[in-house]
Scaffold this motif. Structure first.
Motif, PDB file in Angstrom:
ATOM      1  N   LEU B  98       0.770  -1.399  -0.033  1.00  0.00           N
ATOM      2  CA  LEU B  98       0.095   0.437  -0.491  1.00  0.00           C
ATOM      3  C   LEU B  98       1.257   1.533   0.253  1.00  0.00           C
ATOM      4  O   LEU B  98       2.059   0.801   0.255  1.00  0.00           O
ATOM      5  CB  LEU B  98      -0.630  -0.049   1.167  1.00  0.00           C
ATOM      6  CG  LEU B  98      -1.828  -1.274   1.254  1.00  0.00           C
ATOM      7  CD1 LEU B  98      -3.305  -0.705   2.962  1.00  0.00           C
ATOM      8  CD2 LEU B  98      -3.071  -0.886   0.125  1.00  0.00           C
ATOM      9  N   PHE B  99       0.246   2.236  -0.638  1.00  0.00           N
ATOM     10  CA  PHE B  99       1.350   3.924  -0.447  1.00  0.00           C
ATOM     11  C   PHE B  99       1.040   4.271   1.258  1.00  0.00           C
ATOM     12  O   PHE B  99       0.072   4.329   1.439  1.00  0.00           O
ATOM     13  CB  PHE B  99       0.525   4.296  -1.885  1.00  0.00           C
ATOM     14  CG  PHE B  99       0.436   3.696  -3.095  1.00  0.00           C
ATOM     15  CD1 PHE B  99       1.881   3.271  -3.349  1.00  0.00           C
ATOM     16  CD2 PHE B  99      -0.810   3.587  -3.635  1.00  0.00           C
ATOM     17  CE1 PHE B  99       0.825   2.793  -4.554  1.00  0.00           C
ATOM     18  CE2 PHE B  99      -0.519   3.884  -4.892  1.00  0.00           C
ATOM     19  CZ  PHE B  99       0.364   2.361  -5.415  1.00  0.00           C
ATOM     20  N   PRO B 100       2.080   4.037   1.903  1.00  0.00           N
ATOM     21  CA  PRO B 100       2.195   4.645   3.005  1.00  0.00           C
ATOM     22  C   PRO B 100       1.920   5.768   3.624  1.00  0.00           C
ATOM     23  O   PRO B 100       1.319   6.132   4.336  1.00  0.00           O
ATOM     24  CB  PRO B 100       3.183   4.091   3.837  1.00  0.00           C
ATOM     25  CG  PRO B 100       4.299   4.518   2.564  1.00  0.00           C
ATOM     26  CD  PRO B 100       3.237   3.920   1.441  1.00  0.00           C
ATOM     27  N   HIS B 101       1.873   7.051   2.563  1.00  0.00           N
ATOM     28  CA  HIS B 101       1.801   8.603   2.491  1.00  0.00           C
ATOM     29  C   HIS B 101       0.475   8.355   2.116  1.00  0.00           C
ATOM     30  O   HIS B 101      -0.415   9.756   2.480  1.00  0.00           O
ATOM     31  CB  HIS B 101       2.426   9.532   1.523  1.00  0.00           C
ATOM     32  CG  HIS B 101       2.372   9.102   0.283  1.00  0.00           C
ATOM     33  ND1 HIS B 101       2.637   7.693  -0.451  1.00  0.00           N
ATOM     34  CD2 HIS B 101       2.224   9.341  -1.064  1.00  0.00           C
ATOM     35  CE1 HIS B 101       2.510   7.811  -1.897  1.00  0.00           C
ATOM     36  NE2 HIS B 101       2.087   8.913  -1.925  1.00  0.00           N
ATOM     37  N   MET B 102      -0.740   7.934   1.961  1.00  0.00           N
ATOM     38  CA  MET B 102      -2.377   8.457   1.254  1.00  0.00           C
ATOM     39  C   MET B 102      -3.097   7.204   2.432  1.00  0.00           C
ATOM     40  O   MET B 102      -2.861   6.220   2.513  1.00  0.00           O
ATOM     41  CB  MET B 102      -2.244   7.175  -0.106  1.00  0.00           C
ATOM     42  CG  MET B 102      -1.520   7.927  -0.799  1.00  0.00           C
ATOM     43  SD  MET B 102      -1.729   7.718  -2.719  1.00  0.00           S
ATOM     44  CE  MET B 102      -1.407   8.723  -3.854  1.00  0.00           C
ATOM     45  N   ILE B 110      -6.625   6.763  -6.501  1.00  0.00           N
ATOM     46  CA  ILE B 110      -5.293   7.375  -7.269  1.00  0.00           C
ATOM     47  C   ILE B 110      -5.390   7.044  -8.426  1.00  0.00           C
ATOM     48  O   ILE B 110      -5.510   7.866  -9.277  1.00  0.00           O
ATOM     49  CB  ILE B 110      -3.877   6.987  -5.807  1.00  0.00           C
ATOM     50  CG1 ILE B 110      -2.722   7.983  -6.919  1.00  0.00           C
ATOM     51  CG2 ILE B 110      -3.279   5.915  -6.167  1.00  0.00           C
ATOM     52  CD1 ILE B 110      -2.058   9.768  -6.741  1.00  0.00           C
ATOM     53  N   ALA B 111      -4.828   5.489  -8.446  1.00  0.00           N
ATOM     54  CA  ALA B 111      -4.740   5.080 -10.066  1.00  0.00           C
ATOM     55  C   ALA B 111      -5.702   5.514 -10.476  1.00  0.00           C
ATOM     56  O   ALA B 111      -6.344   5.405 -12.048  1.00  0.00           O
ATOM     57  CB  ALA B 111      -4.488   3.704  -9.800  1.00  0.00           C
ATOM     58  N   ARG B 114      -5.509   9.402 -11.913  1.00  0.00           N
ATOM     59  CA  ARG B 114      -4.623   9.262 -12.242  1.00  0.00           C
ATOM     60  C   ARG B 114      -4.511   8.614 -13.425  1.00  0.00           C
ATOM     61  O   ARG B 114      -4.055   9.516 -14.675  1.00  0.00           O
ATOM     62  CB  ARG B 114      -3.409   9.493 -11.457  1.00  0.00           C
ATOM     63  CG  ARG B 114      -3.288  10.241 -10.375  1.00  0.00           C
ATOM     64  CD  ARG B 114      -3.231  11.490 -10.855  1.00  0.00           C
ATOM     65  NE  ARG B 114      -2.988  12.518  -9.944  1.00  0.00           N
ATOM     66  CZ  ARG B 114      -3.047  13.724  -9.486  1.00  0.00           C
ATOM     67  NH1 ARG B 114      -4.048  14.737 -10.507  1.00  0.00           N
ATOM     68  NH2 ARG B 114      -2.877  14.149  -8.300  1.00  0.00           N
ATOM     69  N   VAL B 115      -5.045   7.510 -13.691  1.00  0.00           N
ATOM     70  CA  VAL B 115      -4.556   6.692 -14.611  1.00  0.00           C
ATOM     71  C   VAL B 115      -6.507   6.552 -15.675  1.00  0.00           C
ATOM     72  O   VAL B 115      -6.037   7.092 -17.105  1.00  0.00           O
ATOM     73  CB  VAL B 115      -4.906   5.074 -14.171  1.00  0.00           C
ATOM     74  CG1 VAL B 115      -4.757   4.320 -15.756  1.00  0.00           C
ATOM     75  CG2 VAL B 115      -3.359   5.170 -13.774  1.00  0.00           C
ATOM     76  N   ARG B 117      -8.566   8.392 -15.345  1.00  0.00           N
ATOM     77  CA  ARG B 117      -9.139  10.351 -15.402  1.00  0.00           C
ATOM     78  C   ARG B 117     -10.914  10.481 -14.639  1.00  0.00           C
ATOM     79  O   ARG B 117     -11.348  10.491 -15.723  1.00  0.00           O
ATOM     80  CB  ARG B 117      -8.696  10.211 -16.525  1.00  0.00           C
ATOM     81  CG  ARG B 117      -7.598  10.271 -17.082  1.00  0.00           C
ATOM     82  CD  ARG B 117      -7.014  11.571 -17.229  1.00  0.00           C
ATOM     83  NE  ARG B 117      -5.552  11.541 -17.198  1.00  0.00           N
ATOM     84  CZ  ARG B 117      -4.439  12.123 -16.115  1.00  0.00           C
ATOM     85  NH1 ARG B 117      -5.218  13.016 -15.628  1.00  0.00           N
ATOM     86  NH2 ARG B 117      -3.254  11.851 -15.882  1.00  0.00           N
ATOM     87  N   ARG B 159      -7.980  -2.246  -4.060  1.00  0.00           N
ATOM     88  CA  ARG B 159      -7.110  -1.092  -4.569  1.00  0.00           C
ATOM     89  C   ARG B 159      -6.865  -1.458  -6.038  1.00  0.00           C
ATOM     90  O   ARG B 159      -7.385  -0.994  -7.331  1.00  0.00           O
ATOM     91  CB  ARG B 159      -5.564  -0.769  -4.291  1.00  0.00           C
ATOM     92  CG  ARG B 159      -5.212   0.133  -5.171  1.00  0.00           C
ATOM     93  CD  ARG B 159      -4.155   0.883  -4.522  1.00  0.00           C
ATOM     94  NE  ARG B 159      -2.808  -0.875  -4.457  1.00  0.00           N
ATOM     95  CZ  ARG B 159      -1.359  -0.617  -4.014  1.00  0.00           C
ATOM     96  NH1 ARG B 159      -0.872   0.382  -3.274  1.00  0.00           N
ATOM     97  NH2 ARG B 159      -1.003  -1.889  -3.608  1.00  0.00           N
ATOM     98  N   ALA B 160      -6.458  -2.630  -6.310  1.00  0.00           N
ATOM     99  CA  ALA B 160      -6.362  -3.752  -7.279  1.00  0.00           C
ATOM    100  C   ALA B 160      -8.464  -3.948  -8.547  1.00  0.00           C
ATOM    101  O   ALA B 160      -8.146  -3.532  -9.787  1.00  0.00           O
ATOM    102  CB  ALA B 160      -6.161  -4.849  -7.737  1.00  0.00           C
ATOM    103  N   MET B 163      -9.523  -0.520 -10.056  1.00  0.00           N
ATOM    104  CA  MET B 163      -9.154  -0.923 -11.330  1.00  0.00           C
ATOM    105  C   MET B 163     -10.340  -1.207 -12.888  1.00  0.00           C
ATOM    106  O   MET B 163     -10.072  -1.362 -13.688  1.00  0.00           O
ATOM    107  CB  MET B 163      -8.105  -1.209 -11.887  1.00  0.00           C
ATOM    108  CG  MET B 163      -6.757   0.238 -11.205  1.00  0.00           C
ATOM    109  SD  MET B 163      -7.647   1.843 -11.762  1.00  0.00           S
ATOM    110  CE  MET B 163      -6.182   1.870 -12.850  1.00  0.00           C
TER     111      MET B 163
END
Ligand SMILES: Nc1ncnc2c1ncn2[C@@H]1O[C@H](COP(=O)(O)OP(=O)(O)OP(=O)(O)O)[C@@H](O)[C@H]1O
Ligand SMILES: [Mg+2]
Lengths: 284, 257
Positions: B98-102, B110-111, B114-115, B117, B159-160, B163
């Motif tokens: 996991l992204f620790p800063h989120m 996030i994806a 950003r991915v 849109r 998270r996966a 998408m």
């Protein structure tokens, strides 16, 4: 048994006895510490007796001269010091980040360029770089660093700082676990998107303590602006102190300026330390 | 059941896949396919190349030779947009990553933002949906460090899933978990399987493989030794290597090689 003890007497007949008369390690330690205190007291007494305290105070801590420095030491000199060092820091950070990314690039010439830059400018004295900047207009006719002395000072600090910053940032980027970029890529992010959204933000957190220390060192290096031939409005702490000291033929302003530096650098040093310790605890 | 020449579109098809790291050949000719909606579990001893196989499927590792075809698109074709292809494949890692800063919610958003849109409101709605599905919606505003391993892994699954992947890869998703947390994650995966998600799962959880998998693949030394229904591969393995591996996994005190 008895035989052995007689043969053992040969190398050290005084062995056991000598050990008894010699001091125990703990006693020896106590004596050594007492001697150290004695030395300290002796030096202090010598200094107190030998130094002409009156003339020292007259030269380094003359209240009238100190008062002269006020308030420009803060409103002009400290302000300018901060402009130079913050400006230098911001550009050094950005340029250092670029260099760090180049240094890790998969295109070899970028790596070579970054390595060359980093090695050259980490290896040169900061003063030399400032002197070179002084000659820039001559070397490149028609070229002028934007922003006058501010621009020159900031340029100098950027050149000095970015080489160090690049190495710090590279270490930070490499300290971000590989799995982070892989997770980002597996979500369909491009390489640069993964860098921008995932890796760089974590790297920046990792490098906050060392970059705080680098800011402190840029702040000290901003004193080299002294050599740029500065008019009074651009004067920073060191030049300010030096000028005032010459006019009064008295070192008090230098002391005042020194204290002003410490008021900024010591708290920043503590801050960096605390951030570092906090990070050490936060890590798994 | 196993018909490599069938014209049906496989979810993923792997043909003669080789991967070497320097002089070490880790994958030595892998052939198999996963059909849409199938759950395939990959088992095998440590170092047999299971992770490498999974990582080749979404090109986290570049295969040395061979083909990986995802929904008819050959990922190993140099002209293919690999970022676009990866969007169709979700991956869940042993160490969660996991992204620790989120926060959990941001991790899932996030994806999408950003991915894909997606608009923030839409991404958040979808993120919350998936967090609810894996049972960690109440932890949406927590950072990974504040979550248990089981919760982190479920956020990683969400998270996966956010998408909308066509295929989900799991690399030992429960191996880093405390034993009492394994069940939560396996329950989520079981539910996913029941909903018809196509899944390729590297695991040591034999009970899960037996119950959930349509097929079990046993790998050893960079090749597939056995590939078949769980009852056969786990229940009555044909190969000695499979038997000895299973003996070791099912009874760790057993120490033959
Ligand atoms: N990036 C790499 N560079 C060099 N060797 C690698 C790399 N990745 C994996 N290997 C080697 O490839 C072999 C297979 O590794 P892999 O991780 O695929 O095994 P595994 O079946 O997943 O094992 P485990 O059950 O322990 O996870 C190992 O010998 C490993 O050391
Ligand atoms: Mg593995």
């Amino acid at each position: 048994m008895a035989d052995q003890s007689t043969t053992a007497e040969k190398p050290g007949p005084a062995g056991p006895r000598a050990r008894r008369t010699r001091l125990s390690p703990r006693k020896r330690q106590r004596v050594s510490r007492a001697l150290q205190y004695l030395l300290l007291v002796a030096v202090a007494v010598f200094l107190v007796l030998r130094i002409d305290w009156n003339s020292l105070a007259q030269n380094f801590a003359k209240p009238e001269v100190a008062a002269e420095a006020w308030p420009e030491v803060i409103t002009v000199a400290l302000k300018n010091t901060i402009i130079y060092s913050v400006g230098g820091f911001v550009f050094a950070f950005l340029f250092g980040l670029l260099l760090a990314l180049m240094r890790m690039s998969s295109v070899p010439p970028y790596r070579w360029l970054a390595v060359a830059y980093i090695e050259i400018f980490r290896g040169l004295p900061a003063l030399l770089i400032f002197l070179l900047i002084l000659f820039l207009p001559q070397a490149l006719p028609g070229f002028q660093v934007p922003g006058d002395t501010y621009g020159q000072g900031i340029l100098g600090l950027t050149v000095v700082g970015s080489a160090y910053m690049a190495e710090t940032l590279r270490a930070g980027l490499q300290a971000v676990p590989k799995g982070q970029a892989e997770a980002a890529r597996s979500l369909g992010m491009s390489h640069s998107r993964a860098m921008i959204s995932i890796v760089i933000p974590q790297a920046v957190r990792i490098v906050i303590p060392p970059t705080t220390n680098q800011f402190v060192s840029l702040l000290k290096d901003s004193s080299l602006v002294l050599f740029l031939g500065v008019t009074s409005e651009y004067v920073e702490l060191t030049k300010f102190g030096n000028d005032l000291a010459s006019t009064h033929a008295n070192a008090t302003p230098i002391l005042v300026v020194g204290i002003t530096y410490l008021l900024v650098t010591i708290p920043l040093g503590y801050l960096a330390n605390r951030l570092e310790r906090r990070q050490g605890r936060g890590r798994r | 059941m196993k018909d490599p020449v069938a014209p049906v579109a496989h979810a993923v098809e792997i043909r003669d896949l080789h991967k070497r790291f320097g002089r070490l050949e880790v994958l030595r000719g892998i052939d198999f396919a996963v059909d849409p909606g199938q759950v395939v579990c990959v088992i095998g001893p440590s170092g047999s190349g299971k992770s490498t196989l999974l990582r080749c499927v979404n090109l986290l590792e570049q295969p040395t030779s061979g083909r990986v075809v995802l929904e008819g698109v050959e990922l190993t074709d140099p002209d293919v947009d690999i970022d676009a292809a990866r969007r169709r494949v979700g991956m869940v890692f042993q160490q969660f990553n996991l992204f620790p800063h989120m926060t959990a919610l941001q991790n899932v958003m996030i994806a999408q933002r950003r991915v894909l849109r997606r608009r923030a409101s839409e991404a958040e709605r979808i993120a919350r949906e998936h967090l609810a599905k894996v049972g960690v919606l109440e932890k949406a505003s927590f950072y990974p460090a504040q979550l248990s391993g089981g919760q982190q892994q479920r956020v990683a699954i969400a998270r996966a899933l956010a998408m909308s992947p066509a295929l989900m890869l799991f690399d030992e998703p429960t191996s880093a978990l405390d034993p009492e947390l394994v069940g939560d994650v396996l329950t989520v995966m079981r539910k996913l399987a029941e909903e018809g998600m196509t899944m390729l799962v590297v695991t040591h959880e034999m009970a899960f493989a037996r119950d959930v998998a349509d097929r079990v693949v046993f790998m050893d030394g960079g090749v597939i030794v056995e590939d078949g229904p769980p009852d056969q591969v786990i229940g009555s393995p044909r190969h000695e290597r499979t038997r000895s591996f299973l003996r070791r996994v099912l009874d760790p005190t057993h120490t033959d090689v």
